[in-house]
Design an enzyme around this catalytic site. Structure first.
Site, PDB file in Angstrom:
ATOM      1  N   GLN A 147       0.939  -1.345   0.019  1.00 14.66           N
ATOM      2  CA  GLN A 147      -0.088  -0.156  -0.024  1.00 14.66           C
ATOM      3  C   GLN A 147       0.782   1.338  -0.004  1.00 14.66           C
ATOM      4  OE1 GLN A 147      -1.279   1.856   3.573  1.00 14.66           O
ATOM      5  NE2 GLN A 147      -3.254   1.308   3.315  1.00 14.66           N
ATOM      6  N   SER A 180       1.304   6.891   2.726  1.00 16.30           N
ATOM      7  CA  SER A 180       2.178   7.859   3.311  1.00 16.30           C
ATOM      8  C   SER A 180       3.273   8.611   2.520  1.00 16.30           C
ATOM      9  CB  SER A 180       2.519   7.628   4.656  1.00 16.30           C
ATOM     10  OG  SER A 180       1.469   6.996   5.643  1.00 16.30           O
ATOM     11  N   SER A 228       5.379  -1.242   3.825  1.00 12.98           N
ATOM     12  CA  SER A 228       5.717  -2.513   4.394  1.00 12.98           C
ATOM     13  C   SER A 228       5.772  -3.310   2.971  1.00 12.98           C
ATOM     14  CB  SER A 228       4.577  -3.244   5.307  1.00 12.98           C
ATOM     15  OG  SER A 228       4.426  -2.537   6.400  1.00 12.98           O
ATOM     16  N   GLU A 244      -9.130  -1.157   7.433  1.00 16.11           N
ATOM     17  CA  GLU A 244      -8.086  -1.649   8.466  1.00 16.11           C
ATOM     18  C   GLU A 244      -8.539  -2.760   9.433  1.00 16.11           C
ATOM     19  OE1 GLU A 244      -4.404   0.607   9.273  1.00 16.11           O
ATOM     20  OE2 GLU A 244      -5.734   2.097   9.051  1.00 16.11           O
ATOM     21  N   ASN A 301      -1.075   8.422  18.767  1.00 17.22           N
ATOM     22  CA  ASN A 301      -1.920   8.510  19.922  1.00 17.22           C
ATOM     23  C   ASN A 301      -2.990   9.813  19.633  1.00 17.22           C
ATOM     24  OD1 ASN A 301      -0.432   6.115  20.826  1.00 17.22           O
ATOM     25  ND2 ASN A 301       0.461   7.495  22.603  1.00 17.22           N
ATOM     26  N   GLU A 302      -2.302  10.667  19.240  1.00 16.51           N
ATOM     27  CA  GLU A 302      -3.042  12.067  19.053  1.00 16.51           C
ATOM     28  C   GLU A 302      -4.084  11.723  18.263  1.00 16.51           C
ATOM     29  OE1 GLU A 302       0.373  12.038  19.061  1.00 16.51           O
ATOM     30  OE2 GLU A 302       0.555  12.676  21.244  1.00 16.51           O
TER      31      GLU A 302
END
Lengths: 402, 371, 402, 371
Positions: free
Chosen positions: C122, C125, C157, C240, C367-368
């Site tokens: 994929q 990003s 990946s 996902e 986390n944000e």
């Protein structure tokens, strides 16, 4: 590196101690909000030149330094003489007058304030404008030589007993938010003012709501330009005294004492590893605040001005207060809810502090605002996106709640 | 896998939620805070009629035997609205003490009246400072007469009787029934962090008491009552946490600052996300507690401590952040925030503080590890 | 309330167990990123109908339920057969193809992917577009029947070994950010693609950077409309897999075991109150995550779809991993830095996890971002102010770093 | 009140900062990570020339006697750039052990060479798992011969000698000097969380050692060396924390997402505000440590533990949040973030973990409370 005064500082401290030794005991109080004795004590301070140490002498001050004020405050604290009642007037209202009032007005108002003969309050926050102070909606309309005020203020300390107040109001709802404000001072005995005490979470009432119904203020009591009120308000806010690290209520010493007096499984509570870890954390924070304060005092002693760095003291202090109070109650266990002073350890100091702690985390700037200040003014991080700066105030969204 | 509240219990919960929304608005608890009333007697009567007070009582003693899960969800709904009724004391602690240990005569006498809402009971374990422990108990029963002091006792001012933890002359811990109208009792109101709990100090001078049944196993019986109460309390706390989360969320959407809802600021968002997480974890742990309670599982002790500790975290965090989200409004007496804040702390201490339950949980985990 | 399978679930579990008992041991692995054995095992799974349980049968799936997939995964985990290598292809790429590819394309690509014969990756990003995925800058220019791709992707990946990839690129720099994107799939052996492994903090390289230099893609490998790439990407992202609560590395069991094996002051470490408090905290979190997962499984079992609530598992898991790893090292004391497997307790699991934990807190959404998702999608709080939605992409500020 | 670093020490710090910025860019530590070099020998030589290596050594032994404060600020500057030199081991631990306990002959022999950068020393206390404690020491010296294993020993692969903590045949703890070229020593490199520390495991088989002086007071002497090291380490950690804060701040200003700098988001702002607070508190506590070190105050033990624990918090928090602020970039080998992250943890364990220092601090506070 030393903890000693410079020779000049030591001399000043000696003077202050002599003064306090002579007069201090008589005015000791445990209620810092009380006006009992406060006025008389203030006059004595003023006569001795300690009422406003950093003010210039022409305004009745001592013309002294920031570090002298720190020294005086340190010494006065031993006598429990810190009367909050004059703090707003001397710390915030008068400096604003210095910058914007006429010589005649200064002549009229400064001395009575300094001597505690007249009490001042600050009319800024509103129910819909707290953290966002520039969002106030109290309306000021010009009518000849006077202004007519309508609206509501909140969180005003001493509004019900004050003689005068400084007021931020909106004179133009079509200008952008920060441009439509005008600043006044006014007689709190003016017709149309109503004060109602607000009962806080603790059950006490240290603040008032103030309602304005066609209250009239002469235009010569306007400070700064029409529409220039925000600039004046910033002067007021810049003069908020350096925040102290101790938010009140039990701190390390007290929780350590509590942990020595209570038992867990037949051992003193402080022998328990979990309790020890908490104690160590608070000790470190407490010491860190103490020595950060020493660093700030050193900077003042070297002639620097207090900066936004001091925000950390208020933030850390308020959070520590909450944690210590809550944990103290946990240590007391099933009896932790008890607020009777005779039945609860240390006269229910932990329970009182537990209920007051949320006030500390909000009053004088919420924790969130404090972190913004540190991030933006100390670290230089960019401001948040603002959508409220350039549009007419009346077009700003105010939400379904309004 | 069906790790969910049963359909029956859900139905009760839904009814309860609707009923309480209508009949227990926050005005009721305000009247208690203002000392106009001590508890909501009207609501209590309705709860009896709806069968809630007898939910944990066997049918043959006038109850409805609805099971542990129903008690749990009722506690959750009561926690959500802070209903000012002696639920955690009378319906949970006192009822489970009598059901588990009372003699048949005591059960026949007390339980039907409790189910009918005619009498209220409470539970007196604490003697001032300290967590639950046999070593803390100084109250003593000799020749059927009790001497000692018990405080704080929640709902003590509205209770008709109290189940008391005391030791006998041999030093063995036991459970005793005491009618609060008996002579020799001095009941003094106590100022509490949570003024809605009707807290008193009870002083006993040669008061006639009777043993609650005759089959207790000392402290183990007390601990077992606490374990059961801990599960039910965990639901009450989760209900409170959920209410705080919803209040804060609603306020963050409605309240505008800087021209936008305060809920659009990350400082508020992330705070409330943390509250959501704590509340969901607490709810999941509470479900585990309900399962263990329902099955009377050997894991009850572990599940109860886990559920209660998790719920203590969630409710206290939620109550604190609810105030902080409300800002200046949150610290007024007028806003409801502080009532949840007080209740959150008070429920976290009522059956022992966090250190006690941590130790209880660790001792269970140690036993498993070594056993 | 029970922990038991329904009769149908129990039956399925029995089948799965029999299948795994027959084939599982041979393909056990401890390296979930390895392609060794993975392909062969995938073919066996596909033959038995376990490779894609929830896919419709016409696409080679089993036409099964979400809960069957959960059951299969639970059982497979006992055999350490979780090969990550096909996760992206089957979990994200194929569902995107199902929604947007032609029947011929499905015929061509789905079965080889399902059987592990072709590996997919994929390409989303970019160095300057992570949390803000729609900010990608890789350029797609149309040239007749083809598209020419130039730019750079990151965090891909298996890019270096994959046969095919799905790609999000910007076809219009003048359209607003979300409107100028177009979505493709492409042959990873196409000329002009260069893959470079990225060395992570741990020293391992699980991801690649991918550089595109005039890479050509036929227009019939475009998925969705020109300028409609964001909508396609959302399909991919929605697929996902449900995040798992366990971020990898030592969890409660392991830190408890460590605290039993080490000593503090001549006592087992877990007897220390401070250690006990930490253990209890983690146990509660760990149980909370476990039972939250049970609640989610129950919801799936009742036919519900997984929602954003599962974000809490990822967030809590990653933070717990960090804390446990760090505290484990503290317990080991002066020897805590040692990473030699023979010298460090539990084969240096805590040290390994300590270095991997920051990856867990960033990969798959920081986390944000997770907290934003919970706040906005679960709690319904309003979105942040967006200044990047309605202006041409090329006019958006990109900062001094660009 | 003058609670600030002296002007002299500030001048040294400013020189050091400029010098290190020029001569110890992050490329140096990268070469250590990539195993091209073990430490920056060039820089080490310059440090000797600048007098830094002899800062804590009396003039009569070839040092510059610059005082504790100078050592502290040098440590801060070294911590800021992660300079790959054996500072905390040779200049702090080994030097202070020799200065405090070495015989005159040992001092005359070793200290001038250490000041000149000709020899490097380290300190071997740890024996695998566990915090500093006499009970953990199995290494034993009998008839001048050492047997035992010491690991991890930081900078062990670059050191010429080691000061060893061992007990004698009577079980008394002592300090011994050992030349690392002596026969019977096996030195094995150890994989460490922080690969720049040149960590080894040392195994001693009948190795000739000599006592370091003859006046140690058993464990008390070891603890005193650790207390001094803790203060200096606190400065090194504070320097590291400050560097992380600045890196994160700069990145948050430069990096854009959603059309704006990520530093304009409250999630990032409040995170970095917390790092700032922790770092400032740590710095203040480190100053207190420096004062106690300089005055050789009776409060040294308390001040050292306070300073070190506070600095552990700050550096570990700052290093973690620096990575998190950098997002995907932060978890790459290529970014410098992970080097600080490793160093933060490693310095937090080198002279004992947090539980050890917490206990040390509490025992001091207890003594004050009861004494």
């Amino acid at each position: 590196m030393d903890f000693n005064d410079t020779p000049e500082e030591a001399e000043f401290r000696t003077e202050v101690r002599a003064f306090l030794q002579q007069h201090g005991d008589k005015y000791r109080t445990r209620d810092s909000f009380s006006r009992k004795n406060a006025k008389e004590w203030q006059a004595i301070k003023a006569d001795a030149g300690y009422a406003a140490i950093t003010w210039p002498t022409r305004l009745g001050g001592r013309g002294g330094t920031e570090i002298q004020q720190v020294i005086y405050d340190e010494e006065e604290r031993h006598y429990e003489l810190v009367y909050n009642v004059f703090r707003v007037g001397l710390g915030m209202c008068m400096p604003t007058l210095f910058a914007y009032a006429t010589e005649e007005q200064l002549e009229r108002y400064v001395e009575p304030a300094l001597r505690g003969e007249e009490l001042w309050c600050q009319l800024f926050s509103e129910p819909a404008a707290g953290s966002d102070l520039a969002g106030i909606r109290t309306k000021a309309e010009q009518d000849g030589d006077e202004w007519v005020i309508n609206g509501q203020k909140i969180w005003t300390s001493f509004a019900d007993t004050a003689d005068f107040g400084i007021l931020l109001a909106r004179s133009d709802f079509d200008a952008p938010k920060h441009k439509g404000l005008t600043f006044f001072f006014l007689d709190m005995k003016s017709p149309g003012i109503e004060c109602r005490p607000i009962k806080q979470i603790t059950g006490d009432s240290h603040f008032c709501e103030v309602f304005f119904d066609d209250v009239r203020i002469p235009d010569n009591q306007r400070l700064g330009k029409i529409g220039g009120g925000w600039k004046v308000a910033l002067t007021t806010l810049m003069n908020e005294r350096m925040a102290v690290g101790h938010a009140g209520g039990p701190d390390f010493e007290e929780i350590f004492a509590l942990a020595q007096s209570l038992e867990i499984d037949g051992q003193p509570a402080f022998k328990n590893g979990a309790v020890r870890e908490k104690l160590v954390d608070w000790f470190i924070t407490c010491q860190g605040v103490k020595y950060t304060n020493f660093r700030l005092i050193t900077a003042l002693s070297q002639g620097q001005q207090p900066g936004p760095e001091a925000s950390i003291m208020k933030l850390v202090g308020a959070e520590k207060q909450q944690e210590i109070a809550s944990y103290g109650m946990d240590l007391i266990g099933m009896g932790g809810n008890v607020m009777d002073k005779e039945l609860s350890p240390m006269a229910a100091a932990f329970q009182d502090s537990f209920l007051f702690a949320p006030v500390s985390q909000v009053a004088g700037g919420t924790n969130e605002i404090m972190r913004n200040i540190i991030a933006e003014r100390v670290l230089g991080l960019p401001a948040d996106i603002r959508i409220d700066k350039d549009v007419p105030f009346r077009d700003l969204p105010t939400g379904p709640g309004k | 896998m069906n790790f969910d509240i049963s359909e029956d219990a859900k139905a009760v919960a839904n009814t309860a939620r609707d009923f309480l929304r209508e009949h227990s608005p926050m005005t009721a608890i305000r009247r208690v805070f203002d000392e106009e009333i001590q508890y909501d007697a009207e609501l209590w009567k309705s709860m009896a009629e709806l069968g809630w007070l007898g939910a944990g009582i066997p049918e043959k003693f006038g109850g409805f035997e609805l099971g542990g899960e129903v008690l749990c969800v009722l506690a959750e709904e009561i926690g959500r609205v802070l209903a000012p009724v002696p639920f955690s004391t009378s319906v949970s602690l006192a009822t489970s003490a009598i059901c588990a240990h009372g003699s048949d005569a005591q059960k026949c006498d007390l339980l039907p009246k409790m189910a009918a809402g005619e009498i209220i009971g409470t539970f007196a374990l604490a003697e001032g400072v300290g967590d639950p422990s046999p070593a803390r108990i100084e109250a003593v029963v000799e020749n059927g007469r009790l001497n000692g002091n018990k405080y704080p006792v929640a709902d003590g001012s509205v209770a008709d009787f109290v189940v008391i933890v005391a030791h006998d002359s041999a030093g063995d811990i036991g459970l005793y029934f005491c009618d609060l109208s008996a002579s020799g009792i001095t009941s003094t109101p106590i100022e509490s962090v949570d003024p809605s709990r009707n807290t008193v100090s009870l002083s006993f001078e040669n008061v006639e008491v009777e043993p609650l049944g005759d089959a207790w196993q000392g402290w183990q019986s007390v601990q077992n009552i606490l374990d059961q109460a801990a599960v039910i309390l965990a639901f009450e706390q989760t209900g409170g946490a959920q209410a705080c989360l919803e209040m804060a969320r609603d306020y963050a959407i409605e309240r505008y600052a800087f021209g936008r809802p305060i809920g659009s600021f990350q400082a508020v968002k992330h705070k409330l996300a943390n509250v959501y997480i704590a509340t969901e974890l607490a709810r999941s742990n509470a479900y585990y507690g309900a399962w263990a309670l329902g099955e009377n599982s050997a894991e009850l002790a572990q599940a109860a401590a886990t559920a209660h500790l998790s719920a203590c975290n969630a409710f206290q965090l939620a109550a604190r952040e609810n105030i902080q989200t409300h800002g200046g409004m949150g610290i007024t007496w007028e806003a409801d925030c502080h009532m949840y804040f007080r209740r959150a702390k008070s429920l976290g201490l009522e059956i022992g503080g966090s250190l006690f339950w941590q130790e209880r949980l660790m001792s269970q985990l140690e036993q498993q590890a070594t056993g």
